[in-house]
Scaffold this motif. Structure first.
Motif, PDB file in Angstrom:
ATOM      1  N   TYR A   9       0.856  -1.085  -0.062  1.00  0.00           N
ATOM      2  CA  TYR A   9       0.076  -0.001  -0.039  1.00  0.00           C
ATOM      3  C   TYR A   9       1.091   1.258  -0.002  1.00  0.00           C
ATOM      4  CZ  TYR A   9       0.758   1.103   4.996  1.00  0.00           C
ATOM      5  OH  TYR A   9       1.250   1.491   6.209  1.00  0.00           O
ATOM      6  N   TRP A  40      -1.821  -2.423  -4.068  1.00  0.00           N
ATOM      7  CA  TRP A  40      -3.342  -3.051  -4.530  1.00  0.00           C
ATOM      8  C   TRP A  40      -4.269  -2.300  -5.346  1.00  0.00           C
ATOM      9  CZ3 TRP A  40      -8.217  -1.832  -2.649  1.00  0.00           C
ATOM     10  CH2 TRP A  40      -8.266  -0.999  -1.649  1.00  0.00           C
ATOM     11  N   ASP A  41      -4.197  -0.732  -4.839  1.00  0.00           N
ATOM     12  CA  ASP A  41      -5.084  -0.013  -5.491  1.00  0.00           C
ATOM     13  C   ASP A  41      -4.380   0.808  -6.868  1.00  0.00           C
ATOM     14  OD1 ASP A  41      -3.496   1.685  -4.138  1.00  0.00           O
ATOM     15  OD2 ASP A  41      -4.961   2.781  -2.952  1.00  0.00           O
ATOM     16  N   THR A  58      -0.737  -4.886   2.761  1.00  0.00           N
ATOM     17  CA  THR A  58      -2.114  -3.876   2.327  1.00  0.00           C
ATOM     18  C   THR A  58      -2.449  -3.347   3.703  1.00  0.00           C
ATOM     19  OG1 THR A  58      -3.440  -5.991   2.344  1.00  0.00           O
ATOM     20  CG2 THR A  58      -2.339  -5.215   0.297  1.00  0.00           C
ATOM     21  N   TYR A  61      -6.183  -1.849   4.559  1.00  0.00           N
ATOM     22  CA  TYR A  61      -7.453  -2.334   4.049  1.00  0.00           C
ATOM     23  C   TYR A  61      -8.572  -2.167   5.094  1.00  0.00           C
ATOM     24  CZ  TYR A  61      -7.508  -6.269   7.437  1.00  0.00           C
ATOM     25  OH  TYR A  61      -7.676  -6.869   8.531  1.00  0.00           O
ATOM     26  N   ARG A  65     -12.411  -1.564   3.774  1.00  0.00           N
ATOM     27  CA  ARG A  65     -12.569  -3.109   3.538  1.00  0.00           C
ATOM     28  C   ARG A  65     -13.470  -3.355   2.192  1.00  0.00           C
ATOM     29  NH1 ARG A  65     -16.658  -6.997   5.628  1.00  0.00           N
ATOM     30  NH2 ARG A  65     -15.495  -9.072   5.884  1.00  0.00           N
ATOM     31  N   PHE A  68     -11.291  -3.078  -0.823  1.00  0.00           N
ATOM     32  CA  PHE A  68     -10.311  -4.027  -0.951  1.00  0.00           C
ATOM     33  C   PHE A  68     -10.810  -5.188  -1.352  1.00  0.00           C
ATOM     34  CE2 PHE A  68      -7.719  -7.160   1.444  1.00  0.00           C
ATOM     35  CZ  PHE A  68      -6.428  -6.957   0.708  1.00  0.00           C
ATOM     36  N   TRP A  71     -11.558  -5.442  -5.033  1.00  0.00           N
ATOM     37  CA  TRP A  71     -10.267  -5.707  -5.832  1.00  0.00           C
ATOM     38  C   TRP A  71      -9.818  -7.149  -5.631  1.00  0.00           C
ATOM     39  CZ3 TRP A  71      -5.958  -7.178  -3.501  1.00  0.00           C
ATOM     40  CH2 TRP A  71      -4.705  -7.440  -4.112  1.00  0.00           C
TER      41      TRP A  71
END
Length: 291
Positions: A9, A40-41, A58, A61, A65, A68, A71
């Protein structure tokens, strides 16, 4: 050459940096894999280009949530995600502790206070309030029975943000023997650590805390290993599907180990801080999982 994503992250000024990432990326390269550290984003990441995406840090998250989990579900359709998305969904809500208890796993007693519920707070001992989706001691605080009004204000704040709260007795054994974390990687025991108490009396729930104070290596007892393995046996789909797992233990009121939390999403592995010798073992397990 397997391509492996180490998923992390974007830490802010008050959030931790994953010091294990450079060690793991370098070791994966030495092991013959192509390692990429990715957020992740990040909308520009082509997840289908990886043979394996490993959730490493991550650590935001719990603030996001739903986003996340959406994803993770998308990512899992185009590559292998470790751990599996069903496990991630189950483990990001700490109501799983109730399931562990129902299945006979020694667990810190826990009650839940959802928005709209009337809270029943202990009147005879210190207790802890924290969210069912949280990490790094975020929104966690320790209270005495005399601090009921302050605790109720915390619950009101959490409920206003749509969070369900957990209420647990403060486990006095933490102040004596600390909290132990037993880690598994690639289906076998990796290493263990012990850390000091995180929640001090009088520290506000929204104050920044040190989530892993006084870290040191630890040799787990047979009782601790047995409780950890019993907890992992309850995981949906069984423990064989897990690339990694961390079981956090404390001494219960009877002096025996019990589960504080089960970390199956993005557990700190304490490689750089305590166990650098485990880095090759972790990298080897990742390469094997990538096929």
């Amino acid at each position: 050459m397997p391509r492996i994503a180490l998923v992390t992250y974007r830490p802010g000024p008050e959030q931790s940096v994953d010091r294990d990432l450079p060690l793991l990326a370098a070791e994966l390269e030495r092991a013959g894999a192509e390692a990429s550290v990715v957020c992740w984003d990040d909308p520009d990441v082509a997840w289908s280009s990886f043979d394996l995406a490993v959730l490493r840090s991550t650590w935001d998250y719990s603030w996001r949530r739903a986003e996340f989990l959406e994803w993770a579900a998308r990512c899992a359709t185009v590559t292998r995600l470790a751990n599996p998305v069903d496990v991630i969904r189950w483990n990001t809500d700490k109501r799983y502790l109730g399931e562990l208890a129902r299945r006979g796993v020694p667990t810190v007693p826990t009650s839940y206070v959802a928005p709209g519920d009337l809270p029943e707070l202990p009147t005879d001992r210190d207790y802890v309030i924290k969210p069912t989706s949280g990490a790094g001691a975020r929104y966690a605080a320790r209270y005495s029975p005399a601090e009921r009004d302050v605790a109720l204000r915390q619950l009101a704040r959490m409920h206003a943000e749509g969070l369900t709260a957990m209420v647990q007795p403060y486990v006095d054994g933490i102040d004596v023997n600390g909290e132990r974390a037993v880690l598994f990687y690639g289906g076998r025991f990796l290493h263990s650590i012990r850390k000091g108490a995180v929640l001090a009396p009088g520290v506000a729930f929204d104050a920044r805390k040190v989530p892993h104070p006084s870290l040191e290596p630890w040799n787990p007892t047979q009782a601790e290993l047995a409780v950890a393995e019993a907890a992992l046996a309850v995981v949906p789909g069984g423990p064989d599907q897990l690339l990694y797992a961390r079981v956090d233990l404390v001494d219960g009121a009877d002096g025996n180990p019990c589960v504080m939390e089960l970390e199956l999403v993005e557990p700190n592995l304490f490689l750089a801080a305590v166990h650098p010798g485990s880095v090759p073992v972790v990298a080897e397990a990742m390469v094997k999982a990538a096929g």
